[in-house]
Write an enzyme that holds these catalytic residues in place. Structure first.
Site, PDB file in Angstrom:
ATOM      1  N   GLU A 137     -18.681 -20.618  -3.285  1.00 47.74           N
ATOM      2  CA  GLU A 137     -18.492 -19.166  -3.256  1.00 47.74           C
ATOM      3  C   GLU A 137     -19.550 -18.530  -4.154  1.00 47.74           C
ATOM      4  O   GLU A 137     -19.342 -18.345  -5.343  1.00 47.74           O
ATOM      5  CB  GLU A 137     -17.081 -18.792  -3.714  1.00 47.74           C
ATOM      6  CG  GLU A 137     -15.979 -19.334  -2.802  1.00 47.74           C
ATOM      7  CD  GLU A 137     -14.590 -18.972  -3.274  1.00 47.74           C
ATOM      8  OE1 GLU A 137     -14.472 -18.423  -4.398  1.00 47.74           O
ATOM      9  OE2 GLU A 137     -13.633 -19.218  -2.531  1.00 47.74           O
ATOM     10  N   SER A 143     -34.652 -17.045  -7.475  1.00 47.76           N
ATOM     11  CA  SER A 143     -33.889 -17.846  -6.515  1.00 47.76           C
ATOM     12  C   SER A 143     -33.563 -17.109  -5.231  1.00 47.76           C
ATOM     13  O   SER A 143     -33.214 -17.742  -4.231  1.00 47.76           O
ATOM     14  CB  SER A 143     -32.593 -18.339  -7.159  1.00 47.76           C
ATOM     15  OG  SER A 143     -31.819 -17.239  -7.626  1.00 47.76           O
ATOM     16  N   HIS A 180     -26.837 -15.960  -3.823  1.00 46.86           N
ATOM     17  CA  HIS A 180     -27.785 -16.763  -3.048  1.00 46.86           C
ATOM     18  C   HIS A 180     -27.422 -16.794  -1.572  1.00 46.86           C
ATOM     19  O   HIS A 180     -26.257 -16.964  -1.200  1.00 46.86           O
ATOM     20  CB  HIS A 180     -27.854 -18.174  -3.632  1.00 46.86           C
ATOM     21  CG  HIS A 180     -28.265 -18.167  -5.071  1.00 46.86           C
ATOM     22  ND1 HIS A 180     -27.410 -18.495  -6.104  1.00 46.86           N
ATOM     23  CD2 HIS A 180     -29.450 -17.830  -5.649  1.00 46.86           C
ATOM     24  CE1 HIS A 180     -28.038 -18.386  -7.257  1.00 46.86           C
ATOM     25  NE2 HIS A 180     -29.278 -17.977  -7.005  1.00 46.86           N
TER      26      HIS A 180
END
Length: 424
Positions: free
Chosen positions: A358, A181, A362
């Site tokens: 939060e 990711s 990422h």
């Protein structure tokens, strides 16, 4: 890579020869009327419902904002040329492809001037030769990276587009990316992987095929058939950039660990790609945003970065130490300023965002941009053969001196999601 027709200046451009509209693999679209030899695209030319090209995702070119344009194409590498500009007004156009891959940023023209921009795009679908298919995650369903069309997004100040020319090039080399990711092409704001910013720094002489997906580890990249798909598309001389570690680190059980399963999984990927005549580059995992009480960055990946370094040395593979580079980058920002590079947003920043975001793993677009610059800097300073595909206007990047967030001016895509990527 673009050139302006007018009085301002001329930048490097790649010459492209295109046939008539619909001729072979060449396509020419005129979005301003009916130029001879081009297919006219009018406001009512909408993709879908039997139409193989046209405006897409409910947005058309009207001078008020961004829009999408799609055309059905078989998977492969394509050289795309866009001509932007307006006879009456200044323009500032950013071009993205597929799921928010940044191809060209802030291409500016004065009234009456036109800019020709050339870039390469890789498109793919889920099908694997032999009748199998990539096992995509539910969150990937509907993403523009797994279909049989090329989608372009134009945004900015008066994003006026005159022409789109598309030429298939089966000989174009490809840079494949395997990762998680932190690397993935995220389809919606504000989530951004560095892999979808990376094409901004490459020339039209290479296509970037980002196979990364959230939640992936080196072994699941194989079991989900992503590596099988990739191997059916690679050519001798192509490149594979590999960044794993975040999710591999969480795997437990007999035989699991940095110097056991993780090392074996990385070697499997590297060996397979090299056996096909390709070149491999390892990238150690990006740091997470975790600071201790004294403001020092905490290392959370255990032995996995060291295992990558060790394997790269044993196999004679180039390695970009992104763990070390992002350590310097995050510490330059510090605990508070670093939030501006991650998905930290108060409730109400995006449509339907009811709670604060939060996320300390990422990146947002600015953060993804800074990480991509780290990767490009690693390629350049190590003088890797990949350097030949890096744009000559890349001015270098010192992770200890990050760009100010205010200097990131790439327009946002008008699609957002509050769904957090898999993995953390």
């Amino acid at each position: 890579m673009y050139r302006i027709f007018g009085l301002l200046w001329l930048a490097s451009a790649v010459a492209v020869s295109c046939g008539e509209a619909g001729g072979g693999d060449d396509y020419r679209f005129d979005l301003a009327g009916a130029k001879k030899g081009y297919t006219a695209v009018m406001p009512e030319t909408v993709y879908g419902a039997g139409a193989a090209y046209g405006y897409d995702l409910g947005m058309v070119q009207d001078g008020a904002g961004g829009f999408f344009f799609s055309v059905d194409l078989p998977e492969g590498n394509y050289v795309v040329t866009t001509v932007t500009g307006s006879p009456d007004t200044a323009t500032d156009v950013t071009v993205k492809s597929e799921s928010r891959r940044i191809m060209a940023a802030n291409v500016r023209t004065a009234p009456g001037e036109y800019a020709e921009t050339v870039f390469a795009v890789n498109i793919r679908n889920k099908a694997i030769d032999g009748g199998d298919s990539v096992r995509i995650n539910p969150r990937e369903v509907g993403k523009l990276i797994w279909d049989d069309k090329l989608t372009l997004e134009f945004s900015g100040v008066n994003p006026s587009v005159r022409e789109i020319r598309i030429r298939r090039d089966d000989n174009l080399p490809t840079i494949f990316i395997a990762g998680n990711s932190t690397v993935v092409d995220e389809g919606k704001e504000p989530w951004t992987g560095w892999g979808q910013v990376f094409p901004l720094f490459t020339t039209a002489e290479v296509a970037v095929a980002n196979y990364a997906e959230s939640g992936q580890a080196a072994n699941t990249f194989v079991s989900s058939r992503r590596f099988d798909k990739l191997m059916t598309k690679m050519k001798p001389g192509d490149w594979l950039i590999i960044e794993f570690g975040h999710n591999d680190q969480k795997q437990q059980g007999e035989g699991k660990g940095a110097y056991e399963s993780f090392t074996n999984d990385l070697k499997f990927l590297a060996d397979g790609f090299r056996e096909g005549g390709g070149n491999v580059v390892f990238i150690t995992p990006v740091q997470r945003r975790h600071f201790d009480a004294d403001g020092a960055l905490m290392h959370t990946h255990g032995d996995h970065p060291d295992a990558m370094r060790k394997l790269a040395a044993e196999e004679g593979l180039p390695l970009i130490d992104l763990t070390e580079m992002t350590t310097r980058l995050y510490e330059a920002w510090g605990p508070e300023e670093s939030k501006r590079a991650f998905v930290h947003y108060p409730a109400g920043t995006f449509p339907e965002q009811e709670t604060d975001l939060e996320d300390n793993t990422h990146f947002n677009p600015y953060g993804g941009y800074q990480i991509a610059k780290c990767v490009v800097q690693g390629i350049v300073e190590q003088d890797l053969p990949l350097k030949r595909y890096i744009r000559t206007d890349f001015a270098g990047f010192d992770p200890s001196r990050p760009d100010a967030p205010e200097e990131y001016t790439i327009p946002a895509t008008p699609l957002s999601s509050m769904s957090k990527p898999l993995g953390n």
